[in-house]
Design a protein around this motif. Structure first.
Motif, PDB file in Angstrom:
ATOM      1  N   SER A   1      34.347 -12.214 -34.835  1.00 11.92           N
ATOM      2  CA  SER A   1      33.615 -12.839 -35.900  1.00 11.92           C
ATOM      3  C   SER A   1      33.434 -12.035 -37.253  1.00 11.92           C
ATOM      4  CB  SER A   1      32.322 -13.401 -35.490  1.00 11.92           C
ATOM      5  OG  SER A   1      31.670 -12.312 -34.833  1.00 11.92           O
ATOM      6  N   GLU A   2      33.577 -10.645 -36.853  1.00 12.14           N
ATOM      7  CA  GLU A   2      33.158  -9.808 -37.750  1.00 12.14           C
ATOM      8  C   GLU A   2      34.325  -9.230 -38.691  1.00 12.14           C
ATOM      9  OE1 GLU A   2      30.106  -8.771 -38.436  1.00 12.14           O
ATOM     10  OE2 GLU A   2      29.512  -9.683 -36.715  1.00 12.14           O
ATOM     11  N   THR A   3      35.774  -9.457 -38.418  1.00 12.11           N
ATOM     12  CA  THR A   3      36.891  -9.022 -38.817  1.00 12.11           C
ATOM     13  C   THR A   3      37.772  -9.981 -39.118  1.00 12.11           C
ATOM     14  OG1 THR A   3      38.146  -8.730 -36.673  1.00 12.11           O
ATOM     15  CG2 THR A   3      36.830  -6.781 -37.319  1.00 12.11           C
ATOM     16  N   TYR A   4      37.399 -11.324 -38.972  1.00 13.76           N
ATOM     17  CA  TYR A   4      38.773 -12.270 -39.357  1.00 13.76           C
ATOM     18  C   TYR A   4      38.751 -12.459 -40.559  1.00 13.76           C
ATOM     19  CZ  TYR A   4      35.147 -16.104 -40.419  1.00 13.76           C
ATOM     20  OH  TYR A   4      34.499 -16.862 -41.186  1.00 13.76           O
ATOM     21  N   PHE A   5      37.883 -12.229 -41.272  1.00 22.19           N
ATOM     22  CA  PHE A   5      37.732 -12.434 -42.804  1.00 22.19           C
ATOM     23  C   PHE A   5      39.008 -11.505 -43.582  1.00 22.19           C
ATOM     24  CE2 PHE A   5      35.194 -15.738 -44.104  1.00 22.19           C
ATOM     25  CZ  PHE A   5      34.883 -15.476 -45.566  1.00 22.19           C
ATOM     26  N   SER A   6      39.142 -10.287 -42.869  1.00 24.68           N
ATOM     27  CA  SER A   6      40.128  -9.416 -43.628  1.00 24.68           C
ATOM     28  C   SER A   6      41.377  -9.425 -42.683  1.00 24.68           C
ATOM     29  CB  SER A   6      39.701  -7.949 -43.029  1.00 24.68           C
ATOM     30  OG  SER A   6      39.252  -7.616 -42.099  1.00 24.68           O
ATOM     31  N   GLU A   7      41.228  -9.910 -41.332  1.00 26.35           N
ATOM     32  CA  GLU A   7      42.385  -9.981 -40.385  1.00 26.35           C
ATOM     33  C   GLU A   7      43.424 -11.299 -40.769  1.00 26.35           C
ATOM     34  OE1 GLU A   7      43.860  -8.167 -38.077  1.00 26.35           O
ATOM     35  OE2 GLU A   7      42.436  -6.347 -38.864  1.00 26.35           O
ATOM     36  N   ILE A   8      42.914 -12.477 -41.174  1.00 26.48           N
ATOM     37  CA  ILE A   8      43.711 -13.489 -41.658  1.00 26.48           C
ATOM     38  C   ILE A   8      43.609 -13.445 -43.003  1.00 26.48           C
ATOM     39  CG2 ILE A   8      43.784 -15.876 -41.275  1.00 26.48           C
ATOM     40  CD1 ILE A   8      43.936 -14.514 -38.606  1.00 26.48           C
ATOM     41  N   THR A   9      44.585 -13.502 -43.692  1.00 27.20           N
ATOM     42  CA  THR A   9      44.904 -13.208 -45.002  1.00 27.20           C
ATOM     43  C   THR A   9      45.377 -14.411 -45.911  1.00 27.20           C
ATOM     44  OG1 THR A   9      47.145 -12.595 -44.912  1.00 27.20           O
ATOM     45  CG2 THR A   9      45.546 -10.829 -45.026  1.00 27.20           C
ATOM     46  N   ASP A  10      45.030 -15.544 -45.309  1.00 28.44           N
ATOM     47  CA  ASP A  10      45.524 -16.833 -45.894  1.00 28.44           C
ATOM     48  C   ASP A  10      44.245 -17.758 -45.588  1.00 28.44           C
ATOM     49  OD1 ASP A  10      46.069 -17.392 -43.224  1.00 28.44           O
ATOM     50  OD2 ASP A  10      47.812 -18.682 -43.615  1.00 28.44           O
ATOM     51  N   LEU A  11      43.148 -17.529 -45.443  1.00 31.75           N
ATOM     52  CA  LEU A  11      42.099 -18.383 -45.571  1.00 31.75           C
ATOM     53  C   LEU A  11      41.873 -19.206 -46.849  1.00 31.75           C
ATOM     54  CD1 LEU A  11      39.224 -15.812 -44.245  1.00 31.75           C
ATOM     55  CD2 LEU A  11      40.670 -17.548 -42.994  1.00 31.75           C
ATOM     56  N   ILE A  12      42.603 -18.605 -47.863  1.00 31.07           N
ATOM     57  CA  ILE A  12      42.778 -19.202 -49.138  1.00 31.07           C
ATOM     58  C   ILE A  12      44.165 -19.278 -49.610  1.00 31.07           C
ATOM     59  CG2 ILE A  12      42.169 -19.361 -51.857  1.00 31.07           C
ATOM     60  CD1 ILE A  12      39.369 -18.730 -50.904  1.00 31.07           C
ATOM     61  N   GLY A  13      44.624 -20.440 -49.712  1.00 30.62           N
ATOM     62  CA  GLY A  13      46.080 -20.340 -50.409  1.00 30.62           C
ATOM     63  C   GLY A  13      46.235 -20.863 -51.411  1.00 30.62           C
ATOM     64  N   ILE A  14      46.901 -20.317 -52.537  1.00 26.88           N
ATOM     65  CA  ILE A  14      47.293 -20.948 -53.890  1.00 26.88           C
ATOM     66  C   ILE A  14      48.807 -20.831 -54.160  1.00 26.88           C
ATOM     67  CG2 ILE A  14      46.803 -20.653 -56.385  1.00 26.88           C
ATOM     68  CD1 ILE A  14      44.127 -19.277 -55.532  1.00 26.88           C
ATOM     69  N   ARG A  15      49.156 -21.898 -54.695  1.00 29.64           N
ATOM     70  CA  ARG A  15      50.860 -21.946 -54.857  1.00 29.64           C
ATOM     71  C   ARG A  15      50.760 -22.212 -56.469  1.00 29.64           C
ATOM     72  NH1 ARG A  15      53.010 -25.776 -50.085  1.00 29.64           N
ATOM     73  NH2 ARG A  15      52.596 -24.511 -48.353  1.00 29.64           N
TER      74      ARG A  15
ATOM     75  N   ILE B   1      33.029 -22.716 -41.190  1.00 31.03           N
ATOM     76  CA  ILE B   1      32.472 -23.913 -41.607  1.00 31.03           C
ATOM     77  C   ILE B   1      31.318 -23.730 -42.682  1.00 31.03           C
ATOM     78  CG2 ILE B   1      31.251 -26.084 -40.843  1.00 31.03           C
ATOM     79  CD1 ILE B   1      33.307 -26.463 -38.475  1.00 31.03           C
ATOM     80  N   GLY B   2      30.595 -22.907 -42.072  1.00 34.41           N
ATOM     81  CA  GLY B   2      29.332 -22.474 -42.984  1.00 34.41           C
ATOM     82  C   GLY B   2      29.751 -22.007 -44.329  1.00 34.41           C
ATOM     83  N   LYS B   3      30.801 -21.276 -44.479  1.00 35.95           N
ATOM     84  CA  LYS B   3      31.274 -20.617 -45.765  1.00 35.95           C
ATOM     85  C   LYS B   3      32.377 -21.445 -46.419  1.00 35.95           C
ATOM     86  CE  LYS B   3      30.253 -16.003 -43.839  1.00 35.95           C
ATOM     87  NZ  LYS B   3      31.319 -14.758 -43.445  1.00 35.95           N
ATOM     88  N   TYR B   4      32.628 -22.752 -45.736  1.00 34.41           N
ATOM     89  CA  TYR B   4      33.706 -23.337 -46.202  1.00 34.41           C
ATOM     90  C   TYR B   4      33.651 -23.856 -47.886  1.00 34.41           C
ATOM     91  CZ  TYR B   4      38.004 -26.565 -45.789  1.00 34.41           C
ATOM     92  OH  TYR B   4      39.127 -27.139 -46.059  1.00 34.41           O
TER      93      TYR B   4
ATOM     94  N   LEU C   1      37.102 -11.286 -50.509  1.00 32.01           N
ATOM     95  CA  LEU C   1      38.191 -12.248 -49.822  1.00 32.01           C
ATOM     96  C   LEU C   1      39.516 -11.732 -50.108  1.00 32.01           C
ATOM     97  CD1 LEU C   1      36.744 -15.657 -51.164  1.00 32.01           C
ATOM     98  CD2 LEU C   1      36.553 -14.705 -48.614  1.00 32.01           C
ATOM     99  N   ILE C   2      40.303 -12.022 -49.022  1.00 29.44           N
ATOM    100  CA  ILE C   2      41.848 -11.601 -49.447  1.00 29.44           C
ATOM    101  C   ILE C   2      42.419 -13.053 -49.539  1.00 29.44           C
ATOM    102  CG2 ILE C   2      44.179 -10.681 -48.607  1.00 29.44           C
ATOM    103  CD1 ILE C   2      41.910  -8.853 -48.910  1.00 29.44           C
ATOM    104  N   MET C   3      42.996 -13.409 -50.760  1.00 30.61           N
ATOM    105  CA  MET C   3      43.641 -14.630 -50.975  1.00 30.61           C
ATOM    106  C   MET C   3      45.211 -14.572 -50.966  1.00 30.61           C
ATOM    107  SD  MET C   3      41.325 -16.320 -53.895  1.00 30.61           S
ATOM    108  CE  MET C   3      39.583 -16.522 -53.905  1.00 30.61           C
ATOM    109  N   GLU C   4      45.969 -15.528 -50.532  1.00 30.37           N
ATOM    110  CA  GLU C   4      47.275 -15.637 -50.506  1.00 30.37           C
ATOM    111  C   GLU C   4      47.834 -16.366 -51.888  1.00 30.37           C
ATOM    112  OE1 GLU C   4      50.563 -15.631 -47.413  1.00 30.37           O
ATOM    113  OE2 GLU C   4      50.057 -17.633 -47.812  1.00 30.37           O
ATOM    114  N   VAL C   5      48.626 -15.876 -52.684  1.00 31.12           N
ATOM    115  CA  VAL C   5      49.125 -16.609 -53.986  1.00 31.12           C
ATOM    116  C   VAL C   5      50.549 -16.538 -53.690  1.00 31.12           C
ATOM    117  CG1 VAL C   5      49.556 -16.802 -56.460  1.00 31.12           C
ATOM    118  CG2 VAL C   5      47.314 -15.986 -55.236  1.00 31.12           C
ATOM    119  N   GLN C   6      51.352 -17.712 -53.589  1.00 29.69           N
ATOM    120  CA  GLN C   6      52.797 -17.896 -53.459  1.00 29.69           C
ATOM    121  C   GLN C   6      53.075 -18.242 -54.995  1.00 29.69           C
ATOM    122  OE1 GLN C   6      53.195 -20.650 -50.262  1.00 29.69           O
ATOM    123  NE2 GLN C   6      52.089 -19.376 -48.722  1.00 29.69           N
TER     124      GLN C   6
END
Length: 367
Positions: free
Chosen positions: A91-105, A37-40, A174-179
């Protein structure tokens, strides 16, 4: 905001006993929730910048983007741990483990529009892994997708090209997912997601109807691609025809100028030649106008383009046209002996009157 565990399990249909097997600490999940939430806002700005960049790529029709909902992030972490308890997500690894924090289509109209978008993404960002093309089992996949992506059948028939791009607009990478997909693929995916995800994935009634819908969406994409190809072909032929007319008109103007300058000719002879040139000009400038009806394309000369049968024209309504030999390609007789009912265009070489005379009965020919 404090997450209430019992309410959360009820809302997202999470089995408490399955959660206990994951060894996840609820306090750690709360920490991830608060950090996210702090980084949203920063994530939202990063998503907007990346999306606006992709919007400029050739072939893009429209762009959609989102930052993952914080509660959905926690739900996804829990489900990933239930599926694979050995996975380390904190809390230290979720940014790299969850790769669709940002999704772009990135949506495009025709299948052929994909490759320029693909090139833009590769030229702009480093990829976290090779791109993947998800297909429905049984789909015919163009070679260009196999050459540039890893093609994988999707168990639910989902179609899209996926990229995981590395982006570092701020301190954290960041790892962003682009579809990247067509509008028809997007429409099916949105309906499928709304109906089934995440709690009706095994509903066979929904699955059966959505599979039919999926096939229709795939057929619509193929039809769109074919119509686009047909339009481009007709535009190309029209351009060639106009270029030929311009070239011939330039030649006629040159002849007119030359005749006017020949002093040895009498005024009567010059006028006769100029009149013949003018007649030729009128014949050359006779241009067919295409129109569409049913499954064929027609012109005023009786020419028909049928997707299954090629290009043909009715003999009696065509050969009498003064411009016939100027633009119709080499012809071949079809049907039974006698007065043929149609001819098929085989190439774009000029057809002369003598050629038509050799293949048609005299009563069909009118100069």
């Amino acid at each position: 905001m404090t997450l209430d565990r019992e309410h959360f399990f009820l809302k997202y249909k999470i089995d408490a006993s399955s959660f206990e097997k994951t060894d996840l600490d609820w306090a750690e999940l709360q920490k991830i929730f608060d950090d996210f939430i702090g980084k949203y806002e920063q994530l939202s700005q990063a998503a907007r910048m990346a999306a606006e960049g992709i919007r400029t790529a050739p072939g893009v029709h429209s762009i959609r983007y989102r930052v993952k909902d914080p509660e959905h992030l926690i739900e996804k972490i829990i489900r990933k741990k239930i599926k694979d308890p050995s996975r380390e997500i904190n809390s230290e690894t979720y940014f790299s483990e969850i790769t669709d924090l940002i999704g772009i289509r990135a949506l495009h109209l025709f299948k052929d529009d994909w490759f320029p978008i693909h090139q833009y993404i590769l030229n702009t960002w480093e990829l976290n892994e090779p791109p993947k093309t998800f297909i429905r089992e049984g789909d015919i996949v163009p070679d260009i997708y196999r050459q540039h992506t890893n093609v994988e059948p999707h168990e639910f028939g989902y179609r899209s090209v996926h990229y995981l791009i590395k982006n570092k607009p701020y301190k954290d990478q960041l790892i962003m997912e682009v579809q990247v997909r067509t509008i028809f693929e997007e429409g099916w995916s949105e309906i499928d997601h709304t109906i089934r995800y995440p709690y009706d994935l095994d509903n066979q009634t929904f699955n059966s109807f959505l599979q039919i819908f999926n096939r229709l969406a795939g057929s619509a994409d193929e039809m769109g691609t074919y119509i686009n190809f047909l339009k481009n072909e007709l535009d190309l032929k029209d351009k060639r025809h106009k270029d030929e007319l311009e070239e011939k008109n330039n030649l006629i103007e040159s002849l007119e100028s030359t005749v006017s300058k020949i002093s040895a000719l009498s005024a009567k002879e010059k006028n006769t030649l100029l009149a013949e040139i003018n007649t030729l000009k009128q014949k050359v400038n006779t241009s067919p106008t295409w129109s569409y009806s049913g499954t064929s394309v027609f012109s005023p000369l009786g020419i028909t383009i049928n997707p299954q049968q090629g290009i043909s024209f009715d003999v009696q309504s065509t050969v009498s046209h003064p411009g016939l030999g100027k633009w119709i390609g080499g012809a071949q007789q079809l049907g039974t002996p006698g007065l043929p009912s149609s001819l098929t265009v085989r190439n774009e070489s000029p057809v002369k009157y003598d050629v038509l005379k050799s293949i048609l009965p005299q009563q069909a020919l009118k100069k």
